[in-house]
Design an enzyme around this catalytic site. Structure first.
Site, PDB file in Angstrom:
ATOM      1  N   SER A 113       0.810  -1.218   0.000  1.00 35.46           N
ATOM      2  CA  SER A 113       0.000   0.000   0.000  1.00 35.46           C
ATOM      3  C   SER A 113       0.848   1.275   0.000  1.00 35.46           C
ATOM      4  O   SER A 113       1.631   1.500  -0.902  1.00 35.46           O
ATOM      5  CB  SER A 113      -0.961  -0.036   1.183  1.00 35.46           C
ATOM      6  OG  SER A 113      -1.859   1.029   1.104  1.00 35.46           O
ATOM      7  N   HIS A 114       0.723   2.048   1.067  1.00 35.10           N
ATOM      8  CA  HIS A 114       1.379   3.354   1.141  1.00 35.10           C
ATOM      9  C   HIS A 114       2.762   3.260   1.769  1.00 35.10           C
ATOM     10  O   HIS A 114       3.422   4.284   1.936  1.00 35.10           O
ATOM     11  CB  HIS A 114       0.499   4.269   1.981  1.00 35.10           C
ATOM     12  CG  HIS A 114       0.106   3.607   3.275  1.00 35.10           C
ATOM     13  ND1 HIS A 114      -0.848   2.619   3.308  1.00 35.10           N
ATOM     14  CD2 HIS A 114       0.562   3.741   4.526  1.00 35.10           C
ATOM     15  CE1 HIS A 114      -0.965   2.179   4.553  1.00 35.10           C
ATOM     16  NE2 HIS A 114      -0.116   2.842   5.309  1.00 35.10           N
ATOM     17  N   ASP A 278      -2.236   6.639  -3.421  1.00 37.68           N
ATOM     18  CA  ASP A 278      -1.115   5.974  -2.746  1.00 37.68           C
ATOM     19  C   ASP A 278      -0.476   4.896  -3.623  1.00 37.68           C
ATOM     20  O   ASP A 278      -0.800   4.774  -4.803  1.00 37.68           O
ATOM     21  CB  ASP A 278      -1.567   5.387  -1.405  1.00 37.68           C
ATOM     22  CG  ASP A 278      -2.454   4.163  -1.586  1.00 37.68           C
ATOM     23  OD1 ASP A 278      -3.161   4.098  -2.602  1.00 37.68           O
ATOM     24  OD2 ASP A 278      -2.417   3.269  -0.718  1.00 37.68           O
ATOM     25  N   ASP A 280      -0.738   1.654  -4.100  1.00 32.68           N
ATOM     26  CA  ASP A 280      -1.552   0.695  -4.858  1.00 32.68           C
ATOM     27  C   ASP A 280      -2.874   1.278  -5.351  1.00 32.68           C
ATOM     28  O   ASP A 280      -3.716   0.549  -5.864  1.00 32.68           O
ATOM     29  CB  ASP A 280      -1.806  -0.554  -4.013  1.00 32.68           C
ATOM     30  CG  ASP A 280      -2.575  -0.240  -2.739  1.00 32.68           C
ATOM     31  OD1 ASP A 280      -2.404   0.875  -2.204  1.00 32.68           O
ATOM     32  OD2 ASP A 280      -3.344  -1.100  -2.276  1.00 32.68           O
ATOM     33  N   ASP A 282      -5.521   2.773  -3.847  1.00 34.04           N
ATOM     34  CA  ASP A 282      -6.828   2.708  -3.200  1.00 34.04           C
ATOM     35  C   ASP A 282      -7.115   3.906  -2.290  1.00 34.04           C
ATOM     36  O   ASP A 282      -8.251   4.124  -1.906  1.00 34.04           O
ATOM     37  CB  ASP A 282      -7.030   1.377  -2.452  1.00 34.04           C
ATOM     38  CG  ASP A 282      -5.968   1.104  -1.415  1.00 34.04           C
ATOM     39  OD1 ASP A 282      -5.039   1.924  -1.272  1.00 34.04           O
ATOM     40  OD2 ASP A 282      -6.060   0.055  -0.751  1.00 34.04           O
ATOM     41  N   ARG A 283      -6.083   4.685  -1.960  1.00 36.07           N
ATOM     42  CA  ARG A 283      -6.322   5.855  -1.118  1.00 36.07           C
ATOM     43  C   ARG A 283      -6.433   7.123  -1.957  1.00 36.07           C
ATOM     44  O   ARG A 283      -5.946   7.149  -3.085  1.00 36.07           O
ATOM     45  CB  ARG A 283      -5.179   6.043  -0.126  1.00 36.07           C
ATOM     46  CG  ARG A 283      -5.088   4.952   0.891  1.00 36.07           C
ATOM     47  CD  ARG A 283      -4.041   5.263   1.928  1.00 36.07           C
ATOM     48  NE  ARG A 283      -4.100   4.243   2.969  1.00 36.07           N
ATOM     49  CZ  ARG A 283      -3.531   4.341   4.154  1.00 36.07           C
ATOM     50  NH1 ARG A 283      -2.841   5.421   4.453  1.00 36.07           N
ATOM     51  NH2 ARG A 283      -3.636   3.383   5.036  1.00 36.07           N
ATOM     52  N   LYS A 377     -11.326   0.074  -1.415  1.00 32.84           N
ATOM     53  CA  LYS A 377     -11.420   1.523  -1.551  1.00 32.84           C
ATOM     54  C   LYS A 377     -10.776   1.900  -2.875  1.00 32.84           C
ATOM     55  O   LYS A 377     -10.019   1.115  -3.440  1.00 32.84           O
ATOM     56  CB  LYS A 377     -10.785   2.230  -0.374  1.00 32.84           C
ATOM     57  CG  LYS A 377      -9.371   1.815  -0.066  1.00 32.84           C
ATOM     58  CD  LYS A 377      -8.978   2.293   1.323  1.00 32.84           C
ATOM     59  CE  LYS A 377      -7.611   1.774   1.692  1.00 32.84           C
ATOM     60  NZ  LYS A 377      -7.560   1.221   3.033  1.00 32.84           N
TER      61      LYS A 377
HETATM   62  C1  G1P Z   1      -4.308   1.610   8.130  1.00 33.01           C
HETATM   63  C2  G1P Z   1      -5.509   2.530   8.225  1.00 33.01           C
HETATM   64  C3  G1P Z   1      -6.777   1.768   7.927  1.00 33.01           C
HETATM   65  C4  G1P Z   1      -6.650   1.084   6.569  1.00 33.01           C
HETATM   66  C5  G1P Z   1      -5.390   0.245   6.514  1.00 33.01           C
HETATM   67  C6  G1P Z   1      -5.153  -0.311   5.122  1.00 33.01           C
HETATM   68  O1  G1P Z   1      -4.417   0.576   9.071  1.00 33.01           O
HETATM   69  O2  G1P Z   1      -5.592   3.135   9.491  1.00 33.01           O
HETATM   70  O3  G1P Z   1      -7.865   2.648   7.945  1.00 33.01           O
HETATM   71  O4  G1P Z   1      -7.755   0.263   6.320  1.00 33.01           O
HETATM   72  O5  G1P Z   1      -4.260   1.041   6.850  1.00 33.01           O
HETATM   73  O6  G1P Z   1      -5.006   0.690   4.162  1.00 33.01           O
HETATM   74  P1  G1P Z   1      -3.686   0.624  10.491  1.00 33.01           P
HETATM   75  O7  G1P Z   1      -2.224   0.820  10.203  1.00 33.01           O
HETATM   76  O8  G1P Z   1      -4.260   1.779  11.227  1.00 33.01           O
HETATM   77  O9  G1P Z   1      -4.003  -0.699  11.124  1.00 33.01           O
HETATM   78 ZN    ZN Z   2      -3.277   1.429  -0.398  1.00 36.30          ZN
END
Ligand code: G1P
Ligand code: ZN
Length: 544
Positions: A113-114, A278, A280, A282-283, A377
Site C-alpha cells: 500500500s502506502h 497511494d 496501490d 486505493d487511497r 477503496k
Molecule cells: C491503516 C488505516 C486503515 C486502513 C489500513 C489499510 O491501518 O488506518 O484505515 O484500512 O491502513 O489501508 P492501520 O495501520 O491503522 O491498522
Molecule cells: Zn493502499
C-alpha cells in the site's frame, strides 16, 4: 511440464494482518518465504484447481520477481487460468474490478500500500476472494495455520513469462492472459460518472487540475483517464511513471508525504483541484486551493451530493464508516434517512455490508473512500466523484466543504500518528488505558468531562461474527471523542494512532485552525495516556 515438489519447513512471522502479509523486502527475499506463504494460500483454497485467479501489484521492488514465482506455483497447483496486468501492474481497485468482471475465483495483490518501496522498503501480498474484496479473517487465519505446518511447495521448472505483451500464453496446462490494467477499470468509471460533463469541466478556460500519482500505480490509470479520455492537458498528472522505489518517496497521500502537491496547491497560481493517490491506488487525498479536505469530510460530502452523479442518481442504500472516522457522514445519513454503519478499521468489514446491499458508500479517515462498484477503496474513483460534483455544482472545493459545514455542522478532526514507538512501551500504553476505561466516566481530564468510555467491539450484521478490541474510545461532553489504537499495518516498531474529534455547529467558529480547535482534547489524551511522555516523543510523527 513436470511438477516439482520442493521440501520446506515453516518460517516464522507469516500471519497476514488486515491488509495481507506485509514485511520488509529483505524478509520476502529469504529462501522459501514467499513460496511458503503462496503454497499455504493454495492449500487452503478448496475449489481453486481449474479456476481463474487475477494477479498484479503496484510495481514496487520485487513485484516482478514475485509474479514469476507465483505464476509457476499456480500452474503447478492446477490453477486453470491467471489474468495478469501488463508488466505485472494492477491497482488494488483495478484488481478488484477484474475479479468481479471476469467472475474469477479470487485475486492476489502484491503491494504494501502506502509503505515505502525499494530494496530496503516494504513488500506485501494479499488474497482477495471472489467478490473482489480482501479475504475474511477465517481465510487469513486458515492460511496462517497452514504456514505453521507446511512441508513442501509445488512449482514448475520453466522460464519467465513475458508480461510486457498483451494476449494469451500458456504455462504447462495453465492459461495466462496478460491484460491492459486500465481498460476494464476505465469502462467502469465511464458507467458511474458523467464523462461528457467532466470533459466540459476540464475544458473550461482557466480550470486546471493536478493529480499526483506519487510514482506509484495510479500513474497509468490517471494518464489514460484524466488526460486521455477526459482531455486534461498533458502535465495535469505529475509523478506519473511508476517506479520500483516510488522515486524514493513515501506514497501516502497526506499533507506530510504529498508535500509536492500541497506546495503546488498553495502557490499563487495553484490549480483549481488537486488530488493524490497511494502506492496501490486505493487511497485518495482531495485538495482545493490552499484547502485540504479531511478524508472524513470527503466521505460526508460524497454522500450528501451522491445523487448528482449518474451511478448514484437513484440514491444511497446506506453508508458505512470505520469507527475512528469522524461522525460527519452520520449527520448526512440522518438527513437522508438512511442507515449508517460503524465498523472496525480495515476495508474487509465493508465487504459484507456491500454484498448484502446494506450500504452504497463507505470510507475511512485514512484517506480511503469507495462504493459498491468494487470491493476495495478506490482512489481515482473518489477523484472522479469530486470532479463530477464540481462539474454539476460549480464553485470550488473549499466552498463545497464550507457549505457542507454550514448545513450539517463541522466535525473538527485530526489523527496523530506516533510511528516507530518501542513495541513494549506501545503495548503498555494501550493496556493501561484499556484497564482504566471502566473508571473514566465522570472523571475530568485536562478540563474535559468524560461521559463514557469503551473498547470498540463490532457484531457483523450479516454473518453475526464478533470482532473485539478494535480501539479504545473516550467520549467527552459536547460531542468530543478520542480514540487510541495500535496500527496493524506498520512493519517497524509499533505505530500508535490517536484520533481526535470535536463537533462544531457554530458557523462562525468553524473556520478555526484544526489543531488549535482540538488542543483541549490533545491535552486530555496526554493526561489519560501519557503517550508523549512514555514514548519519549515531543510531537506526533505525522498529523493528518
Ligand atoms: C491503516 C488505516 C486503515 C486502513 C489500513 C489499510 O491501518 O488506518 O484505515 O484500512 O491502513 O489501508 P492501520 O495501520 O491503522 O491498522
Ligand atoms: Zn493502499
Amino acid at each position: 511440464m513436470q511438477v516439482k515438489t520442493v521440501p520446506t519447513r515453516p518460517i516464522e512471522g507469516q500471519l497476514p494482518g488486515t491488509s495481507g502479509l506485509r514485511k520488509k523486502v529483505t524478509v520476502f527475499q529469504q529462501p522459501g518465504y514467499l513460496e511458503n506463504f503462496v503454497q499455504s494460500l493454495f492449500d487452503v483454497l478448496p475449489g481453486l484447481a481449474g479456476n481463474t485467479l487475477v494477479l498484479g501489484g503496484d510495481g514496487r521492488y520485487f513485484n516482478d520477481r514475485a509474479i514469476q514465482v507465483i505464476l509457476r506455483m499456480a500452474a503447478a497447483n492446477g490453477v486453470g487460468c491467471v489474468l495478469v496486468g501488463r508488466d505485472g501492474i494492477l491497482s488494488t481497485p483495478g484488481l478488484s474490478d477484474l475479479v468481479r468482471q471476469r467472475h474469477a475465483f479470487g485475486g492476489i495483490v502484491l503491494s504494501a500500500s502506502h509503505n515505502p518501496g525499494g530494496p530496503d522498503g516494504d513488500f506485501g501480498i494479499k488474497y482477495n476472494i471472489g467478490n473482489g474484496g480482501p479475504a475474511p479473517e477465517k481465510v487469513t487465519e486458515a492460511i496462517h495455520q497452514r504456514t505453521l505446518t507446511i512441508d513442501r511447495w509445488l512449482t514448475l521448472d520453466s522460464a519467465d513469462i513475458d508480461l510486457g505483451r498483451l494476449g494469451e500464453t500458456a504455462l504447462g496446462a495453465m492459461r495466462i492472459e496478460v491484460v491492459d490494467p486500465v481498460a476494464s477499470y476505465a469502462r467502469l468509471m465511464q458507467q458511474l460518472f458523467d464523462f461528457e460533463r467532466l470533459r466540459a469541466l476540464l475544458a473550461r478556460p482557466g480550470f486546471r487540475i493536478c493529480f499526483d500519482a506519487m510514482h506509484a500505480v495510479t500513474g497509468p490509470y490517471a494518464q489514460a483517464i484524466l488526460e486521455g479520455q477526459l482531455g486534461a492537458p498533458a502535465g495535469s498528472v505529475i509523478n506519473g511513471v511508476p517506479l520500483p522505489d516510488f522515486g524514493g518517496g513515501h506514497p501516502d497521500p497526506n499533507p506530510t508525504y504529498a508535500d509536492e502537491l500541497v506546495a503546488r496547491m498553495c502557490a499563487a497560481d495553484a490549480p483549481d483541484f488537486g488530488a493524490a493517490s497511494d502506492g496501490d491506488g486505493d487511497r485518495n487525498m482531495i485538495v482545493g486551493r490552499r484547502f485540504i479536505v479531511t478524508p472524513s469530510d470527503s466521505l460526508a460530502v460524497l454522500a450528501a451530493n451522491a445523487t448528482l452523479v449518474p451511478g448514484y442518481a437513484a440514491g444511497l442504500k446506506g453508508v458505512a464508516r470505520s469507527m475512528p472516522t469522524s461522525g460527519a457522514v452520520d449527520r448526512v445519513a440522518q438527513a437522508l434517512d438512511i442507515p449508517c454503519y460503524e465498523t472496525p478499521t480495515g476495508w474487509k468489514f465493508f465487504g459484507n455490508l456491500l454484498d448484502a446491499g446494506l450500504c452504497t458508500l463507505c470510507g475511512e479517515e485514512s484517506a480511503g473512500t469507495g462504493s459498491d462498484h468494487v470491493r476495495e477503496k478506490d482512489g481515482l474513483w473518489a477523484v472522479l466523484f469530486w470532479l463530477n460534483i464540481l462539474a454539476v455544482r460549480g464553485g470550488s472545493v473549499e466552498s463545497i466543504v464550507r457549505e457542507h459545514w454550514q448545513r450539517f455542522g463541522r466535525n473538527v478532526y485530526s489523527r496523530h500518528d506516533y510511528e516507530g514507538v518501542d513495541a513494549a512501551v506501545a503495548r503498555q500504553i494501550v493496556a493501561d488505558l484499556r484497564t482504566a476505561l471502566p473508571t473514566l466516566a465522570g472523571r475530568t481530564a485536562a478540563g474535559l468531562k468524560v461521559l463514557r468510555a469503551d473498547d470498540f467491539a463490532y457484531t457483523d450484521p450479516v454473518d453475526g461474527s464478533v470482532s473485539r478490541g478494535q480501539g479504545l474510545c473516550v467520549f467527552f461532553d459536547e460531542g468530543s471523542r478520542l480514540v487510541l489504537r495500535a496500527s496493524g499495518t506498520g512493519t517497524e516498531g509499533a505505530t500508535l494512532r490517536l484520533y481526535l474529534e470535536r463537533f462544531e455547529p457554530d458557523t462562525a467558529r468553524q473556520a478555526v485552525e484544526t489543531q488549535a480547535a482540538l488542543q483541549p482534547l490533545i491535552d486530555a489524551a496526554e493526561a489519560l495516556t501519557g503517550l508523549r511522555a512514555r514514548s519519549g516523543r515531543q510531537r506526533p510523527t505525522v498529523i493528518t
